[in-house]
Design a protein around this motif. Structure first.
Motif, mmCIF file in Angstrom:
data_model
loop_
_atom_site.group_PDB
_atom_site.id
_atom_site.type_symbol
_atom_site.label_atom_id
_atom_site.label_comp_id
_atom_site.label_asym_id
_atom_site.label_seq_id
_atom_site.Cartn_x
_atom_site.Cartn_y
_atom_site.Cartn_z
ATOM 1 N N ILE A 81 0.860 -1.191 0.000
ATOM 2 C CA ILE A 81 0.000 0.000 0.000
ATOM 3 C C ILE A 81 0.896 1.241 0.000
ATOM 4 C CG2 ILE A 81 -1.729 1.297 1.289
ATOM 5 C CD1 ILE A 81 -2.769 -1.330 2.391
ATOM 6 N N THR A 82 0.705 2.123 -0.963
ATOM 7 C CA THR A 82 1.535 3.327 -1.081
ATOM 8 C C THR A 82 0.755 4.615 -0.884
ATOM 9 O OG1 THR A 82 1.216 3.376 -3.485
ATOM 10 C CG2 THR A 82 3.135 2.170 -2.643
ATOM 11 N N ALA A 83 -0.565 4.569 -0.924
ATOM 12 C CA ALA A 83 -1.356 5.800 -0.809
ATOM 13 C C ALA A 83 -2.596 5.525 0.028
ATOM 14 C CB ALA A 83 -1.756 6.315 -2.189
ATOM 15 N N ILE A 84 -2.877 6.426 0.966
ATOM 16 C CA ILE A 84 -4.091 6.323 1.778
ATOM 17 C C ILE A 84 -4.821 7.655 1.748
ATOM 18 C CG2 ILE A 84 -3.125 4.568 3.314
ATOM 19 C CD1 ILE A 84 -2.781 6.787 5.434
ATOM 20 N N GLY A 85 -6.109 7.591 1.993
ATOM 21 C CA GLY A 85 -6.934 8.781 2.133
ATOM 22 C C GLY A 85 -7.567 8.800 3.512
ATOM 23 N N VAL A 86 -7.540 9.963 4.157
ATOM 24 C CA VAL A 86 -8.092 10.132 5.500
ATOM 25 C C VAL A 86 -9.235 11.129 5.412
ATOM 26 C CG1 VAL A 86 -7.622 10.809 7.879
ATOM 27 C CG2 VAL A 86 -5.835 9.693 6.521
ATOM 28 N N ASP A 87 -10.368 10.774 6.009
ATOM 29 C CA ASP A 87 -11.523 11.668 5.948
ATOM 30 C C ASP A 87 -12.415 11.406 7.146
ATOM 31 O OD1 ASP A 87 -13.117 13.677 5.014
ATOM 32 O OD2 ASP A 87 -13.701 12.679 3.154
ATOM 33 N N ILE A 103 -10.079 5.559 7.164
ATOM 34 C CA ILE A 103 -8.821 5.495 6.430
ATOM 35 C C ILE A 103 -9.021 4.520 5.278
ATOM 36 C CG2 ILE A 103 -6.366 4.968 6.539
ATOM 37 C CD1 ILE A 103 -6.415 5.544 9.495
ATOM 38 N N TYR A 104 -8.763 4.998 4.072
ATOM 39 C CA TYR A 104 -8.948 4.190 2.869
ATOM 40 C C TYR A 104 -7.605 3.944 2.190
ATOM 41 C CZ TYR A 104 -13.804 5.922 3.118
ATOM 42 O OH TYR A 104 -15.082 6.254 3.517
ATOM 43 N N GLN A 105 -7.524 2.839 1.488
ATOM 44 C CA GLN A 105 -6.450 2.652 0.521
ATOM 45 C C GLN A 105 -6.941 3.202 -0.805
ATOM 46 O OE1 GLN A 105 -5.339 -1.409 -0.256
ATOM 47 N NE2 GLN A 105 -3.943 -0.865 -1.907
ATOM 48 N N ILE A 106 -6.171 4.097 -1.418
ATOM 49 C CA ILE A 106 -6.614 4.715 -2.672
ATOM 50 C C ILE A 106 -5.632 4.446 -3.806
ATOM 51 C CG2 ILE A 106 -8.001 6.504 -1.573
ATOM 52 C CD1 ILE A 106 -5.708 8.442 -1.880
ATOM 53 N N ASP A 107 -4.827 3.388 -3.671
ATOM 54 C CA ASP A 107 -3.998 2.965 -4.796
ATOM 55 C C ASP A 107 -4.891 2.561 -5.958
ATOM 56 O OD1 ASP A 107 -1.869 3.355 -3.189
ATOM 57 O OD2 ASP A 107 -1.516 1.251 -2.731
ATOM 58 N N ALA A 108 -4.368 2.719 -7.156
ATOM 59 C CA ALA A 108 -5.160 2.365 -8.335
ATOM 60 C C ALA A 108 -5.575 0.893 -8.364
ATOM 61 C CB ALA A 108 -4.385 2.741 -9.601
ATOM 62 N N PRO A 109 -4.685 -0.066 -7.996
ATOM 63 C CA PRO A 109 -5.111 -1.476 -8.088
ATOM 64 C C PRO A 109 -6.227 -1.851 -7.122
ATOM 65 C CG PRO A 109 -2.714 -1.280 -7.938
ATOM 66 C CD PRO A 109 -3.287 0.049 -7.604
ATOM 67 N N CYS A 110 -6.290 -1.211 -5.952
ATOM 68 C CA CYS A 110 -7.265 -1.621 -4.937
ATOM 69 C C CYS A 110 -7.674 -0.413 -4.115
ATOM 70 C CB CYS A 110 -6.673 -2.696 -4.030
ATOM 71 S SG CYS A 110 -7.801 -3.271 -2.746
ATOM 72 N N ARG A 111 -8.959 -0.127 -4.075
ATOM 73 C CA ARG A 111 -9.485 0.974 -3.272
ATOM 74 C C ARG A 111 -10.479 0.378 -2.284
ATOM 75 N NH1 ARG A 111 -10.150 5.297 -8.264
ATOM 76 N NH2 ARG A 111 -7.913 5.789 -8.405
ATOM 77 N N ARG A 112 -10.141 0.489 -1.012
ATOM 78 C CA ARG A 112 -10.931 -0.209 0.003
ATOM 79 C C ARG A 112 -10.824 0.512 1.344
ATOM 80 N NH1 ARG A 112 -6.964 -5.325 1.620
ATOM 81 N NH2 ARG A 112 -5.004 -4.217 1.306
ATOM 82 N N LEU A 113 -11.698 0.120 2.261
ATOM 83 C CA LEU A 113 -11.665 0.631 3.623
ATOM 84 C C LEU A 113 -10.632 -0.146 4.426
ATOM 85 C CD1 LEU A 113 -12.951 2.362 5.923
ATOM 86 C CD2 LEU A 113 -14.542 0.467 6.279
ATOM 87 N N LEU A 114 -9.706 0.586 5.048
ATOM 88 C CA LEU A 114 -8.685 -0.049 5.869
ATOM 89 C C LEU A 114 -9.024 0.001 7.349
ATOM 90 C CD1 LEU A 114 -5.400 1.266 4.213
ATOM 91 C CD2 LEU A 114 -6.472 -0.961 3.903
#
Length: 410
Positions: free
Chosen positions: A143-149, A166-177
């Motif tokens: 995982i290289t990119a996360i989104g916080v909201d 906290i989400y993973q927002i990498d192009a291959p997989c976007r999911r709730l972490l």
């Protein structure tokens, strides 16, 4: 497997089948296995017969009946044997729990319970087991990119009615972490700790809004990652400022009894759209408004002018444009637009990170997942407890691995 079918009974009432009961017994030539280490062990005694709910056959509730044995394991002592279709003391088979959990992604939990002749509690426990298994076996490497909201749920504006996600927002997989109560520094620290130091150290990008507690924690714990404030949140602040100018001016003109107030009628949504998407009669009314000297027209022009900021290729020229736009907004005598300009100046380094990231990271994925959270809660007509909602969010948005099953029904 070490088990054989002894008999199958069909129970009915008034000519209609009500249940199917399948009685099993241990194979005479195969030892039972320890429930802890799964190794064969000599028998000790036998417990009373139990019943497990299985997947309905032809729409008829189906049960397994079996009297579990206790075995004497050399390592764990006297324990109940391993029962392959059961998990602990649950009165529902693993196949049925997987069946209910998969259907719970498509329908509300209450509807699943009614359709398959079980209780809401059974559906909840099945989803809970499904989620806990998935969280224990999910892969967080790469995982290289996360989104916080933050997102609001329930009624009211209390601290407990907000969630940090906290989400993973990498192009291959976007999911709730991870999801946690409240939108505070302590909550975000707890979430980053739960993800583990290995994941945190491997992050290259972090995307968030301008919520101050998040900015402070990200600066302190994710210093190696490029922190990006995405265009979606800035556009939201600009739209809110334009709408506030419109409402204030409309109220002032109505109190004066002027006909100019009619120019602002039915323009809320056209003013919030991009200029290229306003057509037809709404475009005609917008053109009339722009030809006037109303404050709303000036605010809208400022909002549309800022859209050119995102088309720059050079960070230096984008910074020069931002300085010019903020100076123009400060001279506009429109307090909502001046407030946005002060906010942009305060967060200018993080805004310019969008160009350092070359547009590769966007919070559009974050906002899309936020919308899916709202869909989940709306479909279930809200959750009375935070625990139930947390389980549902991981179940629908976590992309969790599923336990192996010999049955696939959904």
């Amino acid at each position: 497997m070490g088990f054989v079918y002894r008999e199958v009974r069909l129970h009915g009432r008034k000519g209609k089948p009500t249940s199917i009961e399948i009685t099993l017994e241990p194979h005479a030539g195969i030892r039972g296995r320890c429930g802890e280490c799964r190794r064969p062990a000599p028998g000790y005694d036998q417990l009373p017969e139990r019943r497990w709910l299985f997947v309905p056959l032809w729409g008829i509730p189906t049960y397994f009946r079996y009297a579990p044995r206790r075995v004497e394991c050399a390592e764990h002592g006297v324990v109940v044997e391993h029962i392959p279709w059961s998990e602990g003391k649950r009165p529902v088979t693993c196949a049925m729990m997987g069946f209910l959990a998969r259907w719970a992604r498509r329908m509300s939990w209450r509807e699943v319970a009614r359709t398959f002749h079980t209780s809401w509690e059974a559906v909840y426990r099945a989803v809970e087991w499904f989620v806990h298994w998935g969280l224990e076996h999910r892969d967080l490497h790469g995982i290289t990119a996360i989104g916080v909201d933050e997102i609001h749920w329930g009624r009211g504006k209390r601290a407990d009615n907000f969630l940090t996600v906290i989400y993973q927002i990498d192009a291959p997989c976007r999911r709730l972490l991870w999801v946690g109560r409240r939108r505070s520094q302590a909550t975000l620290r707890r979430g980053l700790k739960a993800l583990g130091p290995e994941l945190i150290q491997g992050l290259q990008f972090v995307c968030s809004d301008m919520w101050k507690p998040y900015l402070q924690v990200i600066a302190a714990q994710l210093g190696q990652a490029l922190h990006v404030l995405d265009r979606f949140h800035i556009t939201s602040h600009l739209n809110a400022a334009v709408d506030q100018v419109r409402r204030t001016e409309s109220s002032r003109l109505r109190t004066q009894g002027q006909q100019a107030a009619q120019q602002l009628k039915h323009l809320r949504w056209p003013l919030l759209r991009r200029s290229s998407r306003v057509r037809g009669r709404a475009r005609q009314k917008l053109n009339i408004l722009l030809a006037s000297k109303l404050a709303t027209a000036r605010a809208w022009e400022l909002k549309e002018a800022f859209a050119h900021f995102w088309h720059y290729q050079s960070e230096m020229w984008a910074g020069a444009f931002l300085d010019c736009w903020c100076a123009r907004a400060m001279r506009s005598r429109l307090e909502p637009m001046k407030r946005v300009a002060r906010m942009l100046r305060a967060h200018e380094p993080l805004i310019r990170n969008w160009f350092r990231a070359k547009g590769e990271i966007s919070s559009g994925a974050v906002e899309g997942l936020n919308n899916k959270i709202r869909v989940v809660t709306r479909r279930s007509y809200g959750f009375r407890t935070y625990e139930a909602m947390e389980i549902a969010l991981y179940h629908n948005l976590g992309r969790l691995p599923e336990p192996e099953s010999t049955h696939e029904f959904c």
